[in-house]
Design a protein around this motif. Structure first.
Motif, mmCIF file in Angstrom:
data_model
loop_
_atom_site.group_PDB
_atom_site.id
_atom_site.type_symbol
_atom_site.label_atom_id
_atom_site.label_comp_id
_atom_site.label_asym_id
_atom_site.label_seq_id
_atom_site.Cartn_x
_atom_site.Cartn_y
_atom_site.Cartn_z
ATOM 1 N N VAL A 147 0.855 -1.179 0.000
ATOM 2 C CA VAL A 147 0.000 0.000 0.000
ATOM 3 C C VAL A 147 0.898 1.238 0.000
ATOM 4 C CG1 VAL A 147 -1.708 1.292 1.326
ATOM 5 C CG2 VAL A 147 -1.851 -1.204 1.208
ATOM 6 N N ARG A 148 0.625 2.182 -0.868
ATOM 7 C CA ARG A 148 1.442 3.394 -0.982
ATOM 8 C C ARG A 148 1.017 4.477 0.010
ATOM 9 N NH1 ARG A 148 4.203 3.330 -5.960
ATOM 10 N NH2 ARG A 148 4.448 1.152 -6.487
ATOM 11 N N SER A 149 -0.295 4.564 0.260
ATOM 12 C CA SER A 149 -0.812 5.568 1.182
ATOM 13 C C SER A 149 -2.211 5.157 1.620
ATOM 14 C CB SER A 149 -0.859 6.942 0.498
ATOM 15 O OG SER A 149 -1.255 7.945 1.390
ATOM 16 N N MET A 150 -2.613 5.634 2.798
ATOM 17 C CA MET A 150 -3.947 5.371 3.334
ATOM 18 C C MET A 150 -4.458 6.670 3.939
ATOM 19 S SD MET A 150 -3.269 1.669 5.156
ATOM 20 C CE MET A 150 -1.658 2.064 5.840
ATOM 21 N N PHE A 151 -5.653 7.094 3.516
ATOM 22 C CA PHE A 151 -6.170 8.375 3.991
ATOM 23 C C PHE A 151 -7.684 8.416 3.898
ATOM 24 C CE2 PHE A 151 -4.980 8.731 -0.472
ATOM 25 C CZ PHE A 151 -6.118 9.267 -1.057
ATOM 26 N N LEU A 152 -8.258 9.455 4.489
ATOM 27 C CA LEU A 152 -9.673 9.762 4.353
ATOM 28 C C LEU A 152 -9.766 10.996 3.471
ATOM 29 C CD1 LEU A 152 -10.783 9.446 8.091
ATOM 30 C CD2 LEU A 152 -10.652 7.649 6.339
ATOM 31 N N GLY A 165 -21.783 8.462 -0.774
ATOM 32 C CA GLY A 165 -23.042 8.720 -0.087
ATOM 33 C C GLY A 165 -22.830 8.972 1.400
ATOM 34 N N THR A 166 -21.593 9.238 1.795
ATOM 35 C CA THR A 166 -21.254 9.492 3.191
ATOM 36 C C THR A 166 -20.437 10.774 3.283
ATOM 37 O OG1 THR A 166 -19.184 8.230 3.092
ATOM 38 C CG2 THR A 166 -21.171 7.000 3.671
ATOM 39 N N GLY A 167 -19.863 11.037 4.452
ATOM 40 C CA GLY A 167 -19.103 12.261 4.657
ATOM 41 C C GLY A 167 -17.674 12.216 4.179
ATOM 42 N N HIS A 168 -17.156 11.025 3.925
ATOM 43 C CA HIS A 168 -15.780 10.901 3.441
ATOM 44 C C HIS A 168 -15.589 9.530 2.797
ATOM 45 C CE1 HIS A 168 -15.396 8.872 7.370
ATOM 46 N NE2 HIS A 168 -14.473 8.161 6.758
ATOM 47 N N ALA A 169 -14.513 9.413 2.048
ATOM 48 C CA ALA A 169 -14.106 8.121 1.492
ATOM 49 C C ALA A 169 -12.892 7.637 2.267
ATOM 50 C CB ALA A 169 -13.746 8.269 0.016
ATOM 51 N N SER A 170 -12.825 6.327 2.488
ATOM 52 C CA SER A 170 -11.643 5.687 3.070
ATOM 53 C C SER A 170 -10.881 5.085 1.904
ATOM 54 C CB SER A 170 -12.053 4.601 4.063
ATOM 55 O OG SER A 170 -12.781 5.173 5.130
ATOM 56 N N VAL A 171 -9.654 5.580 1.675
ATOM 57 C CA VAL A 171 -8.929 5.292 0.439
ATOM 58 C C VAL A 171 -7.557 4.691 0.729
ATOM 59 C CG1 VAL A 171 -7.968 6.323 -1.663
ATOM 60 C CG2 VAL A 171 -10.085 7.228 -0.687
ATOM 61 N N ALA A 172 -7.200 3.682 -0.048
ATOM 62 C CA ALA A 172 -5.839 3.139 -0.060
ATOM 63 C C ALA A 172 -5.302 3.299 -1.470
ATOM 64 C CB ALA A 172 -5.827 1.670 0.348
ATOM 65 N N LEU A 173 -4.094 3.804 -1.577
ATOM 66 C CA LEU A 173 -3.429 3.925 -2.878
ATOM 67 C C LEU A 173 -2.530 2.730 -3.094
ATOM 68 C CD1 LEU A 173 -2.214 7.642 -3.021
ATOM 69 C CD2 LEU A 173 -4.199 6.643 -4.140
ATOM 70 N N VAL A 174 -2.632 2.109 -4.264
ATOM 71 C CA VAL A 174 -1.757 1.001 -4.642
ATOM 72 C C VAL A 174 -1.294 1.219 -6.073
ATOM 73 C CG1 VAL A 174 -2.911 -0.638 -3.085
ATOM 74 C CG2 VAL A 174 -3.628 -0.489 -5.479
#
Length: 145
Positions: free
Chosen positions: A28-33, A44-53
């Motif tokens: 995984v390169r990065s993990m963020f909201l 459809g929510t307040g944020h996305a939970s994202v992992a960069l690969v």
């Protein structure tokens, strides 16, 4: 984030109808909201939970559809999804075409490796969306080091 904090993963998931499989094998390169308005609409929510690969670590099997649009940054953001059930699969930005942005919730119980280290686009964060206040919050992208 030190590279030791970036997990090596080998996970897969299916869309809601089962026609598309997404498999990731790599670091995984990065993990963020992300609280940008595009992510809010997409999830459809307040944020996305994202992992960069890396795109080379991602394998997609089955039919997909995509939609691209120009983001506030001027980059084109393209999101891929299942054309039958609409499950979000991954996204790519023209700013970093070698990376895939994965919606971590897609991996369900196999997402225990996810540990976000920041919130980006906090300028459009909604007060009802409770996020760890100890995370660093950035109005747009994190400033380069």
């Amino acid at each position: 984030m030190a590279s030791l904090d970036k997990p090596q993963i080998d996970v897969s998931a299916r869309c809601a109808c089962g026609q598309v499989t997404l498999a990731v094998a790599g670091r995984v390169r990065s993990m963020f909201l992300c609280s940008c308005e595009d992510c809010q609409r997409s999830t459809g929510t307040g944020h996305a939970s994202v992992a960069l690969v890396a795109m080379g670590d991602l394998t997609v099997t089955g039919p997909t559809a995509s939609f691209g649009r120009v983001a506030h940054s001027g980059a084109t953001l393209t999101r891929w999804f299942c054309p039958t059930c609409g499950t979000p699969l991954y996204a790519r930005s023209s700013r970093a075409p070698e990376l895939a942005m994965l919606p971590v919730g897609l991996f369900g119980p196999d997402s225990g490796w996810f540990a976000p280290n920041q919130m980006i686009f906090a300028r459009s964060h909604r007060a009802w969306d409770h996020v760890d206040p100890d995370l660093p919050w950035h109005d747009t992208y994190r400033e380069p080091r």
